[in-house]
Design an enzyme around this catalytic site. Sequence first.
Site, PDB file in Angstrom:
ATOM      1  N   ASP A 154      29.553  46.567  35.720  1.00 18.80           N
ATOM      2  CA  ASP A 154      29.422  45.871  37.010  1.00 18.80           C
ATOM      3  C   ASP A 154      28.055  46.136  37.644  1.00 18.80           C
ATOM      4  O   ASP A 154      27.472  47.201  37.435  1.00 18.80           O
ATOM      5  CB  ASP A 154      30.545  46.341  37.944  1.00 18.80           C
ATOM      6  N   ASN A 161      36.694  35.659  37.029  1.00 22.29           N
ATOM      7  CA  ASN A 161      35.267  35.298  37.038  1.00 22.29           C
ATOM      8  C   ASN A 161      35.030  33.789  36.857  1.00 22.29           C
ATOM      9  O   ASN A 161      33.953  33.288  37.162  1.00 22.29           O
ATOM     10  CB  ASN A 161      34.483  36.073  35.964  1.00 22.29           C
TER      11      ASN A 161
HETATM   12  C1  IPE Z   1      34.900  43.050  36.982  1.00 16.94           C
HETATM   13  O1  IPE Z   1      33.801  42.900  37.814  1.00 16.94           O
HETATM   14  C2  IPE Z   1      34.818  42.100  35.826  1.00 16.94           C
HETATM   15  C3  IPE Z   1      33.756  42.353  34.856  1.00 16.94           C
HETATM   16  C4  IPE Z   1      32.939  43.361  34.866  1.00 16.94           C
HETATM   17  C5  IPE Z   1      33.662  41.384  33.780  1.00 16.94           C
HETATM   18  P1  IPE Z   1      33.843  41.968  39.101  1.00 16.94           P
HETATM   19  O2  IPE Z   1      32.503  42.076  39.734  1.00 16.94           O
HETATM   20  O3  IPE Z   1      34.303  40.614  38.725  1.00 16.94           O
HETATM   21  O4  IPE Z   1      34.970  42.666  39.973  1.00 16.94           O
HETATM   22  P2  IPE Z   1      35.231  42.646  41.546  1.00 16.94           P
HETATM   23  O5  IPE Z   1      35.333  41.198  41.941  1.00 16.94           O
HETATM   24  O6  IPE Z   1      34.075  43.323  42.190  1.00 16.94           O
HETATM   25  O7  IPE Z   1      36.489  43.405  41.733  1.00 16.94           O
HETATM   26  C1  IPE Z   2      29.132  42.225  36.275  1.00 19.09           C
HETATM   27  O1  IPE Z   2      28.170  42.098  37.262  1.00 19.09           O
HETATM   28  C2  IPE Z   2      29.130  41.078  35.297  1.00 19.09           C
HETATM   29  C3  IPE Z   2      30.314  40.212  35.387  1.00 19.09           C
HETATM   30  C4  IPE Z   2      31.288  40.335  36.248  1.00 19.09           C
HETATM   31  C5  IPE Z   2      30.388  39.122  34.453  1.00 19.09           C
HETATM   32  P1  IPE Z   2      28.433  41.245  38.574  1.00 19.09           P
HETATM   33  O2  IPE Z   2      27.962  39.857  38.324  1.00 19.09           O
HETATM   34  O3  IPE Z   2      29.814  41.369  39.046  1.00 19.09           O
HETATM   35  O4  IPE Z   2      27.443  41.963  39.568  1.00 19.09           O
HETATM   36  P2  IPE Z   2      27.676  42.245  41.111  1.00 19.09           P
HETATM   37  O5  IPE Z   2      28.962  43.005  41.226  1.00 19.09           O
HETATM   38  O6  IPE Z   2      27.734  40.922  41.793  1.00 19.09           O
HETATM   39  O7  IPE Z   2      26.488  43.064  41.511  1.00 19.09           O
HETATM   40 MG    MG Z   3      30.735  42.652  40.286  1.00 21.57          MG
END
Ligand code: IPE
Ligand code: IPE
Ligand code: MG
Length: 247
Positions: A17, A65
Amino acid sequence: METGFNKLPRHLAIIMDGNGRWAQRRSLPRVEGHRKGAEAVRRVVRACRKWGIKVLTLYAFSLENWQRPKEEVDALMDLLVEFLQSEKQEMVENGISLRVIGRPEDLPSHIQRILAETIEATSQNGKMILNLALSYSGRSEILRAFERYLKDARQKGVEPGGLTEEVFSSYLDTDGLPEPDLLIRTSGEQRISNFLLWQMAYTEIYFTETLWPDFTEEELAEAIKDYGRRERRFGRIPRQAASCGEV
Ligand code: IPE
Ligand code: IPE
Ligand code: MG
């Protein structure tokens, strides 16, 4: 790098993340964070293979997502294709077998094809399993498992009453894999976000503020060393725990 691990997780799971915030902090589009994140994936896969971790599960794309803006979803799909194309040979050479959990059938058909080809090309490899969670949701996995179990029970004329945890686990996408010993989540968020809900009943959790694109081999080693200092008790008292469930 001198690692000196006293205990390795057999199964390491990672919630990767912080890509978006990494980009935001540099005033870059979010997709640049995902691109950098893909480099971190390569680093981590190589390190795990080198150290002898048997199963690495990466949360690459959650069922939730799909609700992100279309450009971002499309960019993530393109990066997945790039990753699979560029890593296939290395996976074959290094004995890494690809597996997918989640709902790969939700992905565009050309990606499903590349996934199937890569899974097939690496299926005989036995050094490490790289398990990608794609269109994954823990709750949806549990529901799908339950539906499959009921269907089977009906077909076999079995009363569903005697369902055990072991039998139920065999209907999950992770059938045959050990449960995760260690979960790492980057970016400072301290939540599970619908990942491996059933499987993480006794998983050790390591949270770090580091954003995923900045996650290095050194920090991975740090997380594994931290894991090595933990005492897993599985509900027992320390004296008993020394002999149970540990690898
Ligand atoms: C979890 O991260 C999913 C992945 C890393 C693929 P998110 O960024 O989607 O999770 P939330 O929304 O912060 O809980
Ligand atoms: C994780 O990074 C990747 C996926 C969830 C696919 P994020 O895209 O959630 O990054 P933040 O949480 O917005 O910084
Ligand atoms: Mg995230």
